[in-house]
Write an enzyme that holds these catalytic residues in place. Structure first.
Site, PDB file in Angstrom:
ATOM      1  N   ASP A  93      43.567   2.089  26.001  1.00  0.00           N
ATOM      2  CA  ASP A  93      42.574   3.047  25.535  1.00  0.00           C
ATOM      3  C   ASP A  93      41.213   2.607  26.080  1.00  0.00           C
ATOM      4  O   ASP A  93      40.830   1.454  25.938  1.00  0.00           O
ATOM      5  CB  ASP A  93      42.545   3.053  24.003  1.00  0.00           C
ATOM      6  CG  ASP A  93      42.359   4.433  23.447  1.00  0.00           C
ATOM      7  OD1 ASP A  93      41.349   5.064  23.816  1.00  0.00           O
ATOM      8  OD2 ASP A  93      43.191   4.884  22.644  1.00  0.00           O
ATOM      9  N   GLU A 149      40.788  12.327  26.963  1.00  0.00           N
ATOM     10  CA  GLU A 149      40.828  13.052  25.695  1.00  0.00           C
ATOM     11  C   GLU A 149      39.738  14.104  25.661  1.00  0.00           C
ATOM     12  O   GLU A 149      38.550  13.787  25.746  1.00  0.00           O
ATOM     13  CB  GLU A 149      40.620  12.105  24.509  1.00  0.00           C
ATOM     14  CG  GLU A 149      40.787  12.832  23.189  1.00  0.00           C
ATOM     15  CD  GLU A 149      40.035  12.201  22.028  1.00  0.00           C
ATOM     16  OE1 GLU A 149      40.449  12.424  20.894  1.00  0.00           O
ATOM     17  OE2 GLU A 149      39.024  11.504  22.249  1.00  0.00           O
TER      18      GLU A 149
HETATM   19  C1  GLC Z   1      38.718   9.784  19.578  1.00  0.00           C
HETATM   20  C2  GLC Z   1      39.830   8.994  18.928  1.00  0.00           C
HETATM   21  C3  GLC Z   1      39.561   8.933  17.446  1.00  0.00           C
HETATM   22  C4  GLC Z   1      38.248   8.227  17.238  1.00  0.00           C
HETATM   23  C5  GLC Z   1      37.129   8.921  18.034  1.00  0.00           C
HETATM   24  C6  GLC Z   1      35.926   8.070  18.099  1.00  0.00           C
HETATM   25  O1  GLC Z   1      38.686  11.093  19.178  1.00  0.00           O
HETATM   26  O2  GLC Z   1      41.067   9.561  19.221  1.00  0.00           O
HETATM   27  O3  GLC Z   1      40.583   8.293  16.738  1.00  0.00           O
HETATM   28  O4  GLC Z   1      37.925   8.218  15.881  1.00  0.00           O
HETATM   29  O5  GLC Z   1      37.504   9.148  19.361  1.00  0.00           O
HETATM   30  O6  GLC Z   1      36.154   6.972  18.946  1.00  0.00           O
END
Ligand code: GLC
Ligand code: MG
Length: 538
Positions: free
Chosen positions: A109, A274
């Site tokens: 990640d 994402e």
């Molecule tokens: C993304 C992650 C989430 C997190 C957010 C802030 O959306 O998937 O879990 O809280 O980022 O880092």
């Protein structure tokens, strides 16, 4: 597939990715929290090279870096180390080695939008207006009345700005105040974060999942976000604004391209971003990189209504939007969304599993979904997700410990876990499902192994069929002479459909029946929520 071919194809084109939420996968040291050694201990479950295992090709680890854990690792205080709760960098090295031995790639990640407020960079930045790292974060003066510099809101509720009284400036945080946003317009930040990528690439990782990608760049003039017309919801709600200036800025594409350039210096890397986007927006992100090493997540299967036509139209349109070298992907769930079985029930979740593994592209599996795990119910006094205290959407439910067997704590840990195990674990667990041909796990394994060894599913074309039936979604995956037909009945009733073919060999059905039989498909009746994967003979 012979080995020669294999080395020419980026692994991302052939792998099923399995997301591990490290807190909840397997606790090896008896502290009630999952850890890296626990993951190593369970690698054979994920892929031991035989059909007994799940057969996945890559794991994506939600953050394992040093962190105060205010957002469970999405608030990083050291990008170059492992948090002691999960182990240490030596155990990480072992994880990479052990995973690679089993042909499992590692995706890390990459949380680039923000650090923890305990990161030394932020502590320096906070120390004075003139500190060299001041501009590594986003600082602005208050308005004359002392209020925040603009109307931007945090995804997790409230203003996106927090005042530092000592220096009398606000800093920006798209998420929690403990997650200050980095300033990606500062070249030093960019260079420092590129070093993070390089560090993990040299550790042997194969790819990255870029967190909150469309937040990376903000409007350089910090203009107010416009209100959503006719919005009726509560005042100051995140949904009440159109986030034109605080996210989705066009310059984000340059940042993604810079990630791709780093990845392109090394062999066989991949990055997925994402961002919750519709098809035209995804198409834009696909174009960010010229070397085809990047894709945005396609989350639409999570949000689309339960309707065969809408799902068909989505897949058709998505496929049509892609260029030749773009590689699609699909997601049914993750650590931020209620689990698929909880959202739609087991029968429908089986049908979506069949869809996921038979479409063209990269399937993402959220740990536990393969056994049909459901959201756990966490009483308010036991909740862990801080976001839940600010918003209605607490995410603990989809993060409960993996259910390995029916022993105490579901075999996840020898002590009471950090978050309670879902109460259904005695019926829903790996051990029980491994040998049950009717289980969700059995279906997942069957579909994943078939997909991994079938050229048409891996690399063939996708073509949906017009059946004149609103409830059945059917499509062909074709390569050379191979023709795999998938039929999915979205209806709670029986549906009969006709195909311009005669005979087919049944590979898999959602309810286990007729596998290995030659059947007549000129007209076929599907039971409620039934799906078939067949190889067309003629
Ligand atoms: C993304 C992650 C989430 C997190 C957010 C802030 O959306 O998937 O879990 O809280 O980022 O880092
Ligand atoms: Mg532990």
């Amino acid at each position: 597939m012979n080995n020669k071919n294999k080395t020419q194809i980026n692994w991302s084109r052939e792998s099923v990715v399995y997301q591990i939420y490290p807190w909840s996968f397997k606790d090896s040291d008896g502290d009630g929290i999952g850890d890296l050694q626990g993951i190593i201990d369970k690698l054979d479950y994920l892929n031991d090279g035989t059909e007994k295992s799940l057969g996945i090709g890559a794991i994506w680890l939600s953050p394992i870096y040093t962190s105060p854990m205010v957002d469970f690792g999405y608030d990083i205080s050291d990008y170059l180390d492992v948090d002691p709760v999960f182990g240490d960098i030596k155990i990480f090295d072992r994880l990479v080695k052990e995973a690679h031995k089993r042909d499992i790639k590692i995706i890390m990640d990459f949380v680039a939008n923000h650090t923890s407020n305990k990161h030394p960079w932020f502590e320096e930045s906070l120390s004075s207006r003139t500190n060299p790292k001041r501009d590594w974060y986003i600082w602005k003066d208050p308005k004359p009345d002392g209020s925040p510099p603009n109307n931007w809101l945090s995804v997790f509720g409230g203003s996106a700005w927090t005042l530092d009284r000592k220096t009398n400036q606000y800093y920006l945080h798209s998420f929690l105040p403990e997650q200050p946003d980095l300033n990606w317009r500062n070249i030093e930040v960019k260079t420092a974060m590129e070093k993070v990528l390089e560090f993990w690439i040299h550790k042997g990782v194969d790819g990255f999942r870029s967190d909150a990608t469309y937040h990376l760049i903000k409007d350089d003039q910090f203009r107010d976000n416009p209100p959503k017309p006719n919005y009726q919801g509560p005042k100051d709600s995140y949904d009440g604004l159109i986030h034109t200036y605080s996210q989705r800025r066009p310059e984000t594409l340059d940042v993604i391209n810079s990630f791709c350039s780093i990845l392109g210096l090394h062999k066989d890397k991949y990055i997925v971003s994402e961002a919750y986007l519709d098809i035209p927006e995804m198409a834009k992100l696909y174009k960010a990189c010229t070397n085809s090493l990047h894709a945005p997540f396609n989350f639409n299967l999570i949000s689309l209504p339960w309707n065969a036509k809408l799902v068909k139209n989505h897949i058709d349109d998505f496929e049509a939007s892609l260029s030749k070298n773009d590689w699609p992907n699909y997601v049914l769930g993750n650590h931020d969304r209620p689990r698929v079985t909880t959202r739609i029930g087991e029968k429908r979740a089986r049908l979506l599993a069949m869809l996921l593994f038979t479409l063209r592209g990269m399937p993402f599996v959220y740990y536990g979904d393969e056994i049909g795990m459901e959201n756990g119910e966490i009483p308010p006094d036991k909740q862990k997700d801080l976001v839940g205290n600010r918003l209605a959407a607490n995410r603990d439910g989809e993060r409960t410990p993996m259910q390995w067997d029916d022993s105490a704590h579901a075999g996840f840990s020898i002590v009471e876990p950090w978050l309670s195990v879902d109460k259904k674990y005695k019926d829903v667990n790996v051990k029980k499902e491994l040998n049950d041909p009717m289980s969700m796990l059995y279906l997942y394994r069957k579909l994943i192994h078939y997909r991994t060894h079938n050229h048409a599913l891996l690399h063939g074309s996708y073509r949906s069929l017009d059946l004149g039936d609103n409830h059945v979604f059917a499509y062909l995956r074709e390569l050379g002479d191979e023709k795999v037909l998938i039929m999915l009945n979205f209806s709670k009733d029986e549906e009969s459909v006709s195909f311009p073919y005669q005979k087919a060999n049944v590979i898999c059905t959602t309810n286990g029946g007729r596998v290995g039989k030659i059947i007549d498909i000129s007209t076929i009746t599907l039971s409620p929520y039934q799906g078939y994967v067949v190889e067309v003979i003629n």
